[in-house]
Design a protein around this motif. Structure first.
Motif, PDB file in Angstrom:
ATOM      1  N   LEU A   9       0.905  -1.159   0.006  1.00  0.00           N
ATOM      2  CA  LEU A   9      -0.063  -0.012   0.069  1.00  0.00           C
ATOM      3  C   LEU A   9       0.882   1.085  -0.061  1.00  0.00           C
ATOM      4  N   SER A  10       1.858   1.330   0.746  1.00  0.00           N
ATOM      5  CA  SER A  10       2.857   2.427   0.744  1.00  0.00           C
ATOM      6  C   SER A  10       3.428   2.732  -0.657  1.00  0.00           C
ATOM      7  N   VAL A  11       3.829   1.476  -1.415  1.00  0.00           N
ATOM      8  CA  VAL A  11       4.378   1.680  -2.916  1.00  0.00           C
ATOM      9  C   VAL A  11       3.250   2.189  -3.502  1.00  0.00           C
ATOM     10  N   MET A  12       2.086   1.745  -3.465  1.00  0.00           N
ATOM     11  CA  MET A  12       0.903   2.113  -4.380  1.00  0.00           C
ATOM     12  C   MET A  12       0.554   3.912  -4.026  1.00  0.00           C
ATOM     13  N   ILE A  13       0.829   4.161  -2.938  1.00  0.00           N
ATOM     14  CA  ILE A  13       0.680   5.560  -2.531  1.00  0.00           C
ATOM     15  C   ILE A  13       1.667   6.406  -3.230  1.00  0.00           C
ATOM     16  N   PHE A  14       2.849   5.993  -2.994  1.00  0.00           N
ATOM     17  CA  PHE A  14       3.858   6.619  -3.605  1.00  0.00           C
ATOM     18  C   PHE A  14       3.764   6.731  -5.126  1.00  0.00           C
ATOM     19  N   ILE A  15       3.570   5.748  -5.714  1.00  0.00           N
ATOM     20  CA  ILE A  15       3.101   5.752  -7.489  1.00  0.00           C
ATOM     21  C   ILE A  15       1.918   6.766  -7.585  1.00  0.00           C
ATOM     22  N   ARG A  17       1.100   9.305  -5.644  1.00  0.00           N
ATOM     23  CA  ARG A  17       1.104  10.648  -5.572  1.00  0.00           C
ATOM     24  C   ARG A  17       2.044  11.278  -6.659  1.00  0.00           C
ATOM     25  N   THR A  18       2.893  10.502  -7.079  1.00  0.00           N
ATOM     26  CA  THR A  18       3.985  10.893  -8.244  1.00  0.00           C
ATOM     27  C   THR A  18       3.276  11.155  -9.267  1.00  0.00           C
ATOM     28  N   GLU A  19       2.166  10.174  -9.680  1.00  0.00           N
ATOM     29  CA  GLU A  19       1.398  10.270 -10.947  1.00  0.00           C
ATOM     30  C   GLU A  19       0.594  11.578 -10.898  1.00  0.00           C
ATOM     31  N   MET A  20       0.129  11.990  -9.640  1.00  0.00           N
ATOM     32  CA  MET A  20      -0.650  13.087  -9.660  1.00  0.00           C
ATOM     33  C   MET A  20      -0.188  14.248  -9.614  1.00  0.00           C
ATOM     34  N   VAL A  21       1.315  14.287  -9.175  1.00  0.00           N
ATOM     35  CA  VAL A  21       2.151  15.748  -9.268  1.00  0.00           C
ATOM     36  C   VAL A  21       2.279  15.758 -10.809  1.00  0.00           C
ATOM     37  N   LEU A  41      -5.891   8.531  -4.605  1.00  0.00           N
ATOM     38  CA  LEU A  41      -4.937   8.828  -3.579  1.00  0.00           C
ATOM     39  C   LEU A  41      -5.551   8.881  -2.127  1.00  0.00           C
ATOM     40  N   ASP A  42      -6.694   9.604  -2.208  1.00  0.00           N
ATOM     41  CA  ASP A  42      -7.182   9.619  -0.863  1.00  0.00           C
ATOM     42  C   ASP A  42      -8.083   8.305  -0.174  1.00  0.00           C
ATOM     43  N   ILE A  43      -8.215   7.497  -1.170  1.00  0.00           N
ATOM     44  CA  ILE A  43      -8.813   6.375  -1.023  1.00  0.00           C
ATOM     45  C   ILE A  43      -7.603   5.396  -0.483  1.00  0.00           C
ATOM     46  N   LEU A  44      -6.465   5.760  -1.074  1.00  0.00           N
ATOM     47  CA  LEU A  44      -5.340   4.628  -0.570  1.00  0.00           C
ATOM     48  C   LEU A  44      -4.834   5.249   0.721  1.00  0.00           C
ATOM     49  N   LEU A  45      -4.794   6.513   0.795  1.00  0.00           N
ATOM     50  CA  LEU A  45      -4.418   6.910   2.239  1.00  0.00           C
ATOM     51  C   LEU A  45      -5.235   6.545   3.466  1.00  0.00           C
ATOM     52  N   ASN A  46      -6.818   6.403   3.016  1.00  0.00           N
ATOM     53  CA  ASN A  46      -7.556   6.236   4.062  1.00  0.00           C
ATOM     54  C   ASN A  46      -7.514   4.798   4.495  1.00  0.00           C
TER      55      ASN A  46
END
Length: 52
Positions: A9-15, A17-21, A41-46
């Motif tokens: 999940l941490s890796v998915m969040i990083f990916i 976030r990078t995509e969004m930026v 990203l919000d869903i992943l963070l939650n």
């Protein structure tokens, strides 16, 4: 969820976030693709917070 799931999940969040930026740099903050990416990203963070 175990440690492996949390790491994945941490890796998915990083990916995500990078995509969004990158999308925000190219299209602007209010572009629908950027907003959709932010929502994903919000869903992943939650999900991450629930297991933290």
């Amino acid at each position: 969820m175990g440690l492996i799931d949390k790491q994945i999940l941490s890796v998915m969040i990083f990916i995500k976030r990078t995509e969004m930026v990158e999308k925000a740099k190219n299209r602007g903050l209010t572009h629908p693709e950027v907003v959709a990416c932010s929502q994903e990203l919000d869903i992943l963070l939650n999900r991450y917070q629930k297991i933290a």
